[in-house]
Design a protein around this motif. Structure first.
Motif, mmCIF file in Angstrom:
data_model
loop_
_atom_site.group_PDB
_atom_site.id
_atom_site.type_symbol
_atom_site.label_atom_id
_atom_site.label_comp_id
_atom_site.label_asym_id
_atom_site.label_seq_id
_atom_site.Cartn_x
_atom_site.Cartn_y
_atom_site.Cartn_z
ATOM 1 N N TYR A 72 134.985 63.247 37.918
ATOM 2 C CA TYR A 72 134.676 62.942 39.317
ATOM 3 C C TYR A 72 135.953 62.882 40.150
ATOM 4 C CZ TYR A 72 133.203 60.230 43.405
ATOM 5 O OH TYR A 72 132.977 59.796 44.677
ATOM 6 N N GLU A 103 124.425 72.782 42.099
ATOM 7 C CA GLU A 103 124.478 72.261 43.466
ATOM 8 C C GLU A 103 123.078 71.988 44.013
ATOM 9 O OE1 GLU A 103 127.473 73.326 46.474
ATOM 10 O OE2 GLU A 103 127.916 75.018 45.149
ATOM 11 N N SER A 105 120.514 71.195 42.294
ATOM 12 C CA SER A 105 120.031 69.991 41.616
ATOM 13 C C SER A 105 120.588 68.742 42.291
ATOM 14 C CB SER A 105 120.437 70.021 40.139
ATOM 15 O OG SER A 105 119.870 71.123 39.477
ATOM 16 N N PHE A 106 121.869 68.779 42.669
ATOM 17 C CA PHE A 106 122.487 67.622 43.321
ATOM 18 C C PHE A 106 121.896 67.407 44.709
ATOM 19 C CE2 PHE A 106 125.393 67.474 39.919
ATOM 20 C CZ PHE A 106 126.130 66.298 40.012
ATOM 21 N N GLU A 107 121.677 68.499 45.442
ATOM 22 C CA GLU A 107 121.122 68.377 46.795
ATOM 23 C C GLU A 107 119.703 67.816 46.752
ATOM 24 O OE1 GLU A 107 121.413 72.278 48.325
ATOM 25 O OE2 GLU A 107 123.591 72.223 48.642
ATOM 26 N N ALA A 113 120.655 63.380 39.661
ATOM 27 C CA ALA A 113 121.153 64.595 38.999
ATOM 28 C C ALA A 113 122.250 64.236 38.002
ATOM 29 C CB ALA A 113 121.685 65.580 40.035
ATOM 30 N N VAL A 114 123.040 63.202 38.332
ATOM 31 C CA VAL A 114 124.070 62.726 37.409
ATOM 32 C C VAL A 114 123.419 62.072 36.196
ATOM 33 C CG1 VAL A 114 126.046 61.179 37.123
ATOM 34 C CG2 VAL A 114 125.701 62.382 39.291
ATOM 35 N N LEU A 123 124.359 70.773 33.160
ATOM 36 C CA LEU A 123 124.713 69.714 34.106
ATOM 37 C C LEU A 123 125.651 68.688 33.481
ATOM 38 C CD1 LEU A 123 121.366 69.021 36.007
ATOM 39 C CD2 LEU A 123 123.407 70.196 36.830
ATOM 40 N N ALA A 127 128.399 67.607 36.009
ATOM 41 C CA ALA A 127 128.046 66.387 36.742
ATOM 42 C C ALA A 127 129.243 65.676 37.361
ATOM 43 C CB ALA A 127 127.276 65.437 35.824
ATOM 44 N N ALA A 131 130.054 66.128 41.360
ATOM 45 C CA ALA A 131 129.802 64.933 42.173
ATOM 46 C C ALA A 131 131.024 64.591 43.012
ATOM 47 C CB ALA A 131 129.432 63.755 41.271
ATOM 48 N N MET A 136 130.037 62.568 46.552
ATOM 49 C CA MET A 136 129.029 61.537 46.312
ATOM 50 C C MET A 136 129.712 60.170 46.300
ATOM 51 S SD MET A 136 126.538 61.005 42.972
ATOM 52 C CE MET A 136 125.536 62.433 43.357
ATOM 53 N N PHE A 141 127.577 57.236 41.946
ATOM 54 C CA PHE A 141 127.937 58.043 40.781
ATOM 55 C C PHE A 141 128.126 57.155 39.557
ATOM 56 C CE2 PHE A 141 131.356 59.500 38.017
ATOM 57 C CZ PHE A 141 130.827 60.698 37.562
#
Length: 214
Positions: A72, A103, A105-107, A113-114, A123, A127, A131, A136, A141
Protein backbone atom coordinates in the motif's frame (compact mmCIF):
# COMPACT_ATOMS: atom_id res chain seq x y z
CA UNK A 1 14.65 -42.36 4.59
CA UNK A 2 10.93 -42.62 5.33
CA UNK A 3 8.93 -39.51 4.45
CA UNK A 4 7.77 -39.04 8.05
CA UNK A 5 11.37 -39.28 9.28
CA UNK A 6 12.42 -36.67 6.73
CA UNK A 7 9.63 -34.31 7.77
CA UNK A 8 10.74 -34.59 11.40
CA UNK A 9 14.19 -33.26 10.42
CA UNK A 10 12.79 -29.99 8.99
CA UNK A 11 13.22 -27.18 11.58
CA UNK A 12 9.88 -25.65 12.52
CA UNK A 13 11.39 -22.15 12.64
CA UNK A 14 12.47 -22.48 9.00
CA UNK A 15 8.94 -23.43 7.94
CA UNK A 16 7.42 -20.47 9.82
CA UNK A 17 9.97 -18.07 8.32
CA UNK A 18 9.54 -19.29 4.73
CA UNK A 19 5.74 -19.13 4.94
CA UNK A 20 5.72 -15.63 6.43
CA UNK A 21 8.32 -14.33 3.97
CA UNK A 22 6.79 -15.76 0.78
CA UNK A 23 3.26 -14.65 1.69
CA UNK A 24 4.58 -11.22 2.68
CA UNK A 25 6.40 -10.77 -0.63
CA UNK A 26 3.35 -11.95 -2.59
CA UNK A 27 1.11 -9.53 -0.70
CA UNK A 28 3.62 -6.76 -1.38
CA UNK A 29 3.03 -7.24 -5.11
CA UNK A 30 5.64 -9.82 -6.17
CA UNK A 31 4.02 -12.77 -7.99
CA UNK A 32 4.97 -15.74 -5.79
CA UNK A 33 3.01 -18.96 -4.97
CA UNK A 34 2.02 -17.89 -1.45
CA UNK A 35 -1.11 -20.03 -1.29
CA UNK A 36 0.75 -23.16 -2.44
CA UNK A 37 3.45 -22.58 0.20
CA UNK A 38 0.81 -22.10 2.91
CA UNK A 39 -1.16 -25.21 1.93
CA UNK A 40 2.01 -27.30 1.78
CA UNK A 41 3.18 -26.08 5.19
CA UNK A 42 -0.26 -26.63 6.76
CA UNK A 43 -0.32 -30.18 5.40
CA UNK A 44 3.19 -30.70 6.75
CA UNK A 45 2.09 -29.50 10.19
CA UNK A 46 -0.50 -32.31 10.31
CA UNK A 47 2.32 -34.86 9.90
CA UNK A 48 5.13 -33.03 11.74
CA UNK A 49 4.81 -32.94 15.52
CA UNK A 50 7.20 -29.98 15.80
CA UNK A 51 5.22 -27.59 13.56
CA UNK A 52 2.40 -25.90 15.45
CA UNK A 53 -0.52 -25.02 13.12
CA UNK A 54 -1.52 -22.09 15.36
CA UNK A 55 1.95 -20.53 15.11
CA UNK A 56 2.01 -21.31 11.39
CA UNK A 57 -1.32 -19.55 10.87
CA UNK A 58 -0.12 -16.58 12.93
CA UNK A 59 3.10 -16.25 10.88
CA UNK A 60 1.11 -16.45 7.64
CA UNK A 61 -1.31 -13.79 8.91
CA UNK A 62 1.50 -11.43 9.94
CA UNK A 63 3.20 -11.91 6.56
CA UNK A 64 -0.03 -11.16 4.73
CA UNK A 65 -0.85 -8.03 6.77
CA UNK A 66 2.66 -6.57 6.77
CA UNK A 67 3.22 -7.34 3.08
CA UNK A 68 -0.06 -5.72 2.08
CA UNK A 69 0.72 -2.65 4.17
CA UNK A 70 4.15 -2.24 2.55
CA UNK A 71 2.54 -2.71 -0.86
CA UNK A 72 0.00 0.00 0.00
CA UNK A 73 2.79 2.43 0.96
CA UNK A 74 4.73 1.67 -2.24
CA UNK A 75 1.61 2.06 -4.39
CA UNK A 76 0.67 5.36 -2.75
CA UNK A 77 4.14 6.75 -3.37
CA UNK A 78 4.68 5.25 -6.85
CA UNK A 79 1.23 5.93 -8.31
CA UNK A 80 0.35 5.06 -11.91
CA UNK A 81 3.97 5.03 -13.11
CA UNK A 82 4.56 2.12 -10.72
CA UNK A 83 1.80 0.06 -12.37
CA UNK A 84 3.26 0.82 -15.80
CA UNK A 85 6.72 -0.29 -14.62
CA UNK A 86 5.31 -3.50 -13.12
CA UNK A 87 3.50 -4.17 -16.39
CA UNK A 88 6.83 -4.12 -18.22
CA UNK A 89 8.62 -6.28 -15.64
CA UNK A 90 5.78 -8.78 -15.05
CA UNK A 91 3.55 -8.62 -18.16
CA UNK A 92 1.86 -11.93 -17.34
CA UNK A 93 0.61 -10.73 -13.95
CA UNK A 94 0.43 -6.93 -14.35
CA UNK A 95 -0.99 -6.71 -17.87
CA UNK A 96 -3.36 -3.85 -18.72
CA UNK A 97 -6.28 -6.29 -18.72
CA UNK A 98 -5.48 -7.59 -15.23
CA UNK A 99 -5.00 -4.08 -13.87
CA UNK A 100 -8.30 -2.96 -15.42
CA UNK A 101 -10.09 -5.95 -13.87
CA UNK A 102 -8.62 -5.19 -10.45
CA UNK A 103 -9.51 -1.50 -10.74
CA UNK A 104 -13.13 -2.31 -11.59
CA UNK A 105 -13.28 -4.53 -8.52
CA UNK A 106 -11.98 -1.69 -6.34
CA UNK A 107 -14.37 0.85 -7.86
CA UNK A 108 -17.33 -1.47 -7.27
CA UNK A 109 -16.48 -2.93 -3.85
CA UNK A 110 -14.09 -0.46 -2.23
CA UNK A 111 -12.48 -1.84 0.94
CA UNK A 112 -14.30 -5.15 0.42
CA UNK A 113 -12.10 -5.68 -2.64
CA UNK A 114 -9.12 -5.74 -0.27
CA UNK A 115 -10.89 -8.18 2.06
CA UNK A 116 -12.14 -10.61 -0.59
CA UNK A 117 -9.05 -10.05 -2.73
CA UNK A 118 -7.10 -12.06 -0.18
CA UNK A 119 -8.94 -15.16 -1.40
CA UNK A 120 -8.33 -14.52 -5.13
CA UNK A 121 -4.84 -15.06 -6.58
CA UNK A 122 -4.98 -12.06 -8.94
CA UNK A 123 -6.30 -9.57 -6.41
CA UNK A 124 -4.02 -10.94 -3.69
CA UNK A 125 -1.04 -9.53 -5.62
CA UNK A 126 -2.78 -6.27 -6.59
CA UNK A 127 -4.67 -5.39 -3.40
CA UNK A 128 -1.98 -3.54 -1.47
CA UNK A 129 -0.27 -1.57 -4.26
CA UNK A 130 -3.52 -0.77 -6.08
CA UNK A 131 -5.22 0.45 -2.89
CA UNK A 132 -2.31 2.83 -2.44
CA UNK A 133 -2.39 4.00 -6.07
CA UNK A 134 -6.13 4.68 -5.80
CA UNK A 135 -5.59 6.58 -2.54
CA UNK A 136 -7.93 4.45 -0.44
CA UNK A 137 -8.02 5.85 3.13
CA UNK A 138 -5.49 3.85 5.11
CA UNK A 139 -7.83 3.08 8.02
CA UNK A 140 -10.27 1.40 5.62
CA UNK A 141 -7.46 -0.49 3.96
CA UNK A 142 -6.03 -1.59 7.32
CA UNK A 143 -9.34 -2.97 8.60
CA UNK A 144 -9.96 -4.95 5.43
CA UNK A 145 -6.31 -6.03 5.29
CA UNK A 146 -6.23 -7.37 8.86
CA UNK A 147 -9.60 -9.14 8.67
CA UNK A 148 -8.90 -10.65 5.25
CA UNK A 149 -5.34 -11.67 6.14
CA UNK A 150 -6.29 -13.39 9.40
CA UNK A 151 -9.34 -15.13 7.94
CA UNK A 152 -7.52 -16.32 4.81
CA UNK A 153 -4.27 -17.42 6.47
CA UNK A 154 -5.82 -18.82 9.63
CA UNK A 155 -8.75 -20.44 7.84
CA UNK A 156 -6.59 -22.05 5.16
CA UNK A 157 -4.16 -23.39 7.76
CA UNK A 158 -6.96 -24.84 9.91
CA UNK A 159 -8.81 -26.49 7.02
CA UNK A 160 -5.71 -28.06 5.43
CA UNK A 161 -4.37 -29.17 8.83
CA UNK A 162 -7.54 -31.05 9.70
CA UNK A 163 -7.78 -32.49 6.19
CA UNK A 164 -4.25 -33.85 6.67
CA UNK A 165 -5.13 -35.37 10.05
CA UNK A 166 -8.27 -37.02 8.66
CA UNK A 167 -6.41 -38.24 5.57
CA UNK A 168 -3.73 -39.90 7.71
CA UNK A 169 -6.36 -41.75 9.73
CA UNK A 170 -8.28 -42.67 6.58
CA UNK A 171 -5.20 -44.09 4.85
CA UNK A 172 -4.66 -46.50 7.71
CA UNK A 173 -8.03 -48.11 6.99
CA UNK A 174 -8.21 -48.15 3.20
CA UNK A 175 -6.01 -49.36 0.35
CA UNK A 176 -3.71 -47.35 -1.94
CA UNK A 177 -6.36 -47.72 -4.62
CA UNK A 178 -8.62 -45.54 -2.50
CA UNK A 179 -5.86 -42.98 -2.14
CA UNK A 180 -5.31 -42.81 -5.91
CA UNK A 181 -9.05 -42.41 -6.47
CA UNK A 182 -9.24 -39.61 -3.89
CA UNK A 183 -6.29 -37.77 -5.47
CA UNK A 184 -7.85 -38.04 -8.93
CA UNK A 185 -11.18 -36.71 -7.68
CA UNK A 186 -9.47 -33.83 -5.88
CA UNK A 187 -7.33 -32.95 -8.91
CA UNK A 188 -10.36 -33.03 -11.23
CA UNK A 189 -12.33 -30.76 -8.90
CA UNK A 190 -9.47 -28.25 -8.77
CA UNK A 191 -9.15 -28.20 -12.58
CA UNK A 192 -12.89 -27.61 -13.00
CA UNK A 193 -12.89 -24.76 -10.47
CA UNK A 194 -9.79 -23.22 -12.06
CA UNK A 195 -11.37 -23.34 -15.53
CA UNK A 196 -14.57 -21.71 -14.24
CA UNK A 197 -12.56 -18.98 -12.51
CA UNK A 198 -10.60 -18.31 -15.71
CA UNK A 199 -13.80 -18.03 -17.76
CA UNK A 200 -15.26 -15.62 -15.21
CA UNK A 201 -12.11 -13.49 -15.35
CA UNK A 202 -12.20 -13.37 -19.16
CA UNK A 203 -15.88 -12.41 -19.07
CA UNK A 204 -15.13 -9.52 -16.69
CA UNK A 205 -12.40 -8.25 -18.99
CA UNK A 206 -14.59 -8.21 -22.12
CA UNK A 207 -15.82 -4.68 -22.99
CA UNK A 208 -19.50 -3.97 -22.65
CA UNK A 209 -21.40 -3.79 -25.99
CA UNK A 210 -22.01 -0.29 -27.30
CA UNK A 211 -25.61 0.48 -28.38
CA UNK A 212 -26.02 0.84 -32.16
CA UNK A 213 -27.28 4.41 -31.81
CA UNK A 214 -24.09 5.64 -30.10
Amino acid sequence: MHVQEWLDTVPAAAVYAVVGLVIGLESLGIPLPGEIILVSAALMSSQHAGINPVILGACASVGAIVGDSIGYAIGRKGGRPLLAWLGKKFPKHFSEGHIATAERSFEKWGMWAVFFGRFVALLRIFAGPLAGVLRMPYWKFLIANVLGGVLWAGGTTAVIYYVGVVAESWLKRFSWLGLVLAVLIGATSMLVLKRKAKKAQVARQEPEPVPAGD
